[in-house]
Motif scaffolding. Structure first.
Motif, PDB file in Angstrom:
ATOM      1  N   GLN A  44      -0.611 -48.788  42.166  1.00 18.86           N
ATOM      2  CA  GLN A  44      -1.750 -49.072  43.057  1.00 18.86           C
ATOM      3  C   GLN A  44      -1.665 -48.746  44.441  1.00 18.86           C
ATOM      4  O   GLN A  44      -0.606 -48.887  45.028  1.00 18.86           O
ATOM      5  CB  GLN A  44      -2.141 -50.716  43.112  1.00 18.86           C
ATOM      6  CG  GLN A  44      -3.498 -51.208  43.844  1.00 18.86           C
ATOM      7  CD  GLN A  44      -3.561 -52.382  43.620  1.00 18.86           C
ATOM      8  OE1 GLN A  44      -3.033 -53.243  44.139  1.00 18.86           O
ATOM      9  NE2 GLN A  44      -4.676 -52.997  42.850  1.00 18.86           N
ATOM     10  N   GLY A  45      -2.598 -47.867  44.957  1.00 22.44           N
ATOM     11  CA  GLY A  45      -2.542 -47.332  46.270  1.00 22.44           C
ATOM     12  C   GLY A  45      -1.278 -46.477  46.552  1.00 22.44           C
ATOM     13  O   GLY A  45      -0.582 -46.447  47.592  1.00 22.44           O
ATOM     14  N   GLY A  46      -0.879 -45.562  45.237  1.00 25.84           N
ATOM     15  CA  GLY A  46       0.147 -44.809  45.427  1.00 25.84           C
ATOM     16  C   GLY A  46       1.385 -45.519  45.434  1.00 25.84           C
ATOM     17  O   GLY A  46       2.452 -44.695  45.314  1.00 25.84           O
ATOM     18  N   LYS A  47       1.776 -46.679  44.970  1.00 29.62           N
ATOM     19  CA  LYS A  47       2.871 -47.350  44.767  1.00 29.62           C
ATOM     20  C   LYS A  47       2.848 -48.280  43.811  1.00 29.62           C
ATOM     21  O   LYS A  47       1.706 -48.808  42.940  1.00 29.62           O
ATOM     22  CB  LYS A  47       3.111 -48.240  46.139  1.00 29.62           C
ATOM     23  CG  LYS A  47       3.343 -47.670  47.394  1.00 29.62           C
ATOM     24  CD  LYS A  47       3.595 -48.618  48.613  1.00 29.62           C
ATOM     25  CE  LYS A  47       3.919 -47.592  49.801  1.00 29.62           C
ATOM     26  NZ  LYS A  47       4.400 -48.526  51.030  1.00 29.62           N
ATOM     27  N   THR A  48       4.169 -48.578  42.970  1.00 28.71           N
ATOM     28  CA  THR A  48       4.282 -49.478  41.894  1.00 28.71           C
ATOM     29  C   THR A  48       4.073 -50.631  42.239  1.00 28.71           C
ATOM     30  O   THR A  48       4.758 -51.149  43.325  1.00 28.71           O
ATOM     31  CB  THR A  48       5.670 -49.229  41.369  1.00 28.71           C
ATOM     32  OG1 THR A  48       6.687 -49.145  42.307  1.00 28.71           O
ATOM     33  CG2 THR A  48       6.005 -47.669  40.748  1.00 28.71           C
TER      34      THR A  48
END
Length: 691
Positions: free
Chosen positions: A398-402
């Motif tokens: 989410q949002g480029g992060k795990t």
């Protein structure tokens, strides 16, 4: 100059004909102000403007009757009197449109009328076209009109007639009622106002008519005032009677001054039973119908003693069974003095019933939510267990992060959970594929059609590459968009593909050997045999030995090619498992060997009923090789013996082929099943392919 004369008492004389004018001006001005104070709406404002113009007109004529100087009369008429006259007709039209609710529609006409009237007024100031002189009559001096008066009077009467037509059209379209009666009264009063134009007759000699226009003007304004106030009162009474809420109006002493029909229905008393009675006496007369009458009595006493306080309480009637919400508000007169209170009684029985149902529903819902929460907690626990024990990697970014990962995904990539959560997703993707994968993720968030399942290369913690297949789907995670990913390790699949490719290359190589080498070998063997048969006498013993060696080598080479082809076929063979009788299979193989070399004497010992689960074709190949090797390597033994049997080692069954022929050094046992390894001489075993 004119102002000095106006302030000079010598310019005036006593004229009783001026008194009616002043009285009329004062009365119509007072009526206009009164209506405006009663209700500051658009109708009352337009009425005030109209009465102000009429007051200026009437007061100006009265002043003119008192003046001695003709020049002063002319100047005063132009500046003051004609302003009121010019503005009264536009004022009437303004009031007509406002009272009919047509002002928005007719606004531009109203403004145009005032502009035209102002143009007539300015023209009269700057020229002598409107007022040309003064004449002496028995009631006093009066002005004479010039040529400009004709278009002005046309404009004046056109506005009045237009107003009458608007009223007439509205009356035809309206249903009978208070509003229609009011418009009728407006129409009658306006028709009477036309009689006021009698004042213009004496402005045109030799006509000489006493200007009694103040009387129709006063009647006009009075009727207009009555129509406005009466309609307001009738409207309020109609609203008061039509309200569903019960209403009681009391004075400062607690006596009932008004009550509506809804209140009669609620309490069960007639209007006459209420009016003039003390509200506490009414309460005591119906105390048996009220739950907790003491509470209601205390509420009413507080309303009477503190009329300025707003009260809001609920009471319950036993007969009829009703829940009533009471609310009191102070009543003030026009001077702002508290004169009593208005008490509103609203039936809230249905609301109370719904509230009770909602309360029960809420309790049931809370219980259901509690049970469901427990079920969801248990379900979530099971779900987490399933996810954590899944054989594929599952994660959420989410949002480029795990933000989530199961054990398999964390283990697959070699991280700890603490290291993995919060890691940028781009860190886990091969640099050559980051741009394409992240672009797909953004497009997927935006609802675009993109591929969801595809191969990619991931980077483990140690930097090694993990070939994988990923599947992506957009979900909602903690209230925001996220992507759920599943990762399947396809390392073995990659190796399998590489092995298949190698097998294909081996097959091509084997067929190439078969095709390209068999023909030369057959030529070598054939020509060598031809030399031995046709030119044996020309060759000495050594030459013949060379040819035999060439033939033996070519035959061994052909045997090697056959063995390699057989090995390649076995490697590609798809197994079909079933029960195989090894004893019967071994009997068939030994019979074939005996028929091929009937002169040999070999003792075969084959155990009965030896069975095994496996592929019958591959097992036959293995037995043919094992028994064939035993047949070969017992050739020099006169008492050759070959056995097939089974023995048990622990919980396992061991199947064997045993012979008393040439053995091999056990230190080379690991080479026994390796291709192209030889544990005996070439004459003993010509084929370098293992069992």
């Amino acid at each position: 100059m004119m102002l000095d004369k106006l302030l000079d008492s010598a310019s005036y004389y006593l004229n009783p004909y001026s008194f009616p004018m002043f009285i009329t001006a004062l009365l119509i001005m007072m009526l206009g102000v009164y209506v405006f104070i009663e209700d500051k709406n658009l109708v009352s404002k337009s009425f005030l403007i109209m009465t102000l113009s009429g007051s200026i007109w009437q007061a100006g004529i009265g002043m003119m009757y008192l003046m001695r100087d003709a020049i002063l009369i002319l100047s005063f008429y132009k500046v003051f009197v004609f302003f009121g006259i010019a503005m009264i007709a536009p004022g009437m039209y303004f009031f007509t449109t406002a009272s009919l609710g047509l002002l928005e529609e007719k606004k531009k006409y109203v403004l145009a009328n005032y502009v035209i009237a102002l143009a007539f007024y300015i023209t009269s100031l700057m020229t002598d076209w409107l007022v040309i002189g003064v004449n002496e009559y028995f009631w006093g001096r009066y002005v004479l009109y010039g040529p400009l008066s004709i278009p002005f009077l046309v404009f004046f009467f056109a506005l009045i007639i237009r107003s009458l037509l608007l009223y007439h059209d509205s009356i035809r379209k309206m249903e009978p009622g208070f509003k229609r009666d009011q418009i009728k009264l407006f129409t009658i009063s306006l028709a009477i106002a036309i009689m006021g134009s009698v004042d213009f007759l004496s402005c045109f000699p030799p006509l000489e008519v006493y200007p009694f226009g103040y009387l129709p003007v006063f009647v006009f304004v009075s009727l207009q005032t009555y129509a406005i106030l009466q309609y307001k009162k009738a409207s309020l009474n109609e609203i008061f009677g039509a309200m569903e809420d019960g209403i009681i109006v009391i004075d400062r002493n607690g006596r009932i001054t008004e009550v509506n029909h809804s209140m009669e229905k609620i309490i069960g008393l007639s209007r006459q039973d209420f009016l003039g009675k003390d509200i506490l006496d009414i309460l005591f007369s119906i105390a048996d119908k009220i739950e907790n009458p003491e509470k209601v009595a205390a509420l009413l006493k507080e309303i009477i003693t503190k009329p300025g306080k707003i009260s809001d309480e609920d009471i319950t009637l036993l007969e009829p069974a009703l829940h009533i919400s009471t609310r009191s508000s102070p009543l003030t007169d026009r001077f702002g003095t508290k004169s009593g209170s208005v008490i509103v009684f609203r039936d809230i029985t249905e609301r109370k019933r719904l509230e009770e149902e909602l309360r029960k529903y809420k309790e049931e819902l809370e219980e259901l939510v509690k049970v469901r929460t427990e079920e969801l907690a248990a379900s979530e626990k099971k779900y987490r267990a399933l996810v954590n024990h899944a054989q594929v990697g599952i994660g959420i970014h989410q949002g480029g992060k795990t933000v989530f990962a199961n054990r398999q995904l964390i283990s697959m990539l070699g991280f700890t959970e603490e290291e993995f959560i919060g890691l940028p997703i781009s860190r886990l993707i091969h640099p050559a594929e980051v741009k394409e994968v992240m672009s797909r993720a953004r497009d997927r968030y935006d609802g675009k059609e993109v591929i969801d399942t595809y191969e990619l290369r991931l980077i483990r913690k140690d930097g090694s590459v993990l070939p994988a297949i990923t599947s992506n789907v957009v979900i909602e995670y903690e209230g925001n968009k996220a992507t759920l990913i599943t990762i399947v390790d396809i390392t073995e699949s990659k190796l399998r593909k590489e092995l298949e490719q190698a097998n294909q290359e081996l097959e091509m190589f084997a067929y190439s050997i078969s095709h390209d080498l068999r023909a030369p070998l057959r030529s070598i063997d054939g020509f060598s045999q031809a030399l031995l048969e046709d030119y044996e006498e020309q060759l000495d013993h050594e030459g013949q030995d060379y040819l035999r060696r060439i033939r033996a080598a070519s035959q061994r080479m052909a045997s090697m090619i056959d063995a390699i082809l057989q090995l390649s076929r076995i490697g590609r063979y798809e197994m079909r498992r079933e029960q195989v009788n090894l004893s019967t299979l071994a009997q068939d193989i030994t019979e074939d060997l005996k028929m091929a070399d009937p002169d040999r004497q070999v003792e075969f010992v084959i155990a009965e009923g030896v069975t095994v689960s496996g592929d019958p074709t591959l097992i036959r190949v293995a037995l043919e090789n094992l028994i064939g090797n035993a047949w070969k390597f017992t050739r020099k033994n006169e008492n050759a013996r070959i056995e097939l049997g089974m023995m048990t080692q622990g919980k396992k069954h061991v199947y064997y082929v045993r012979d008393n022929g040439a053995g091999f050094d056990m230190k080379y046992a690991d080479k026994l099943f390796a291709p192209f390894q030889r544990l005996h001489s070439a004459t003993a075993r010509p084929t370098p392919v293992p069992v």
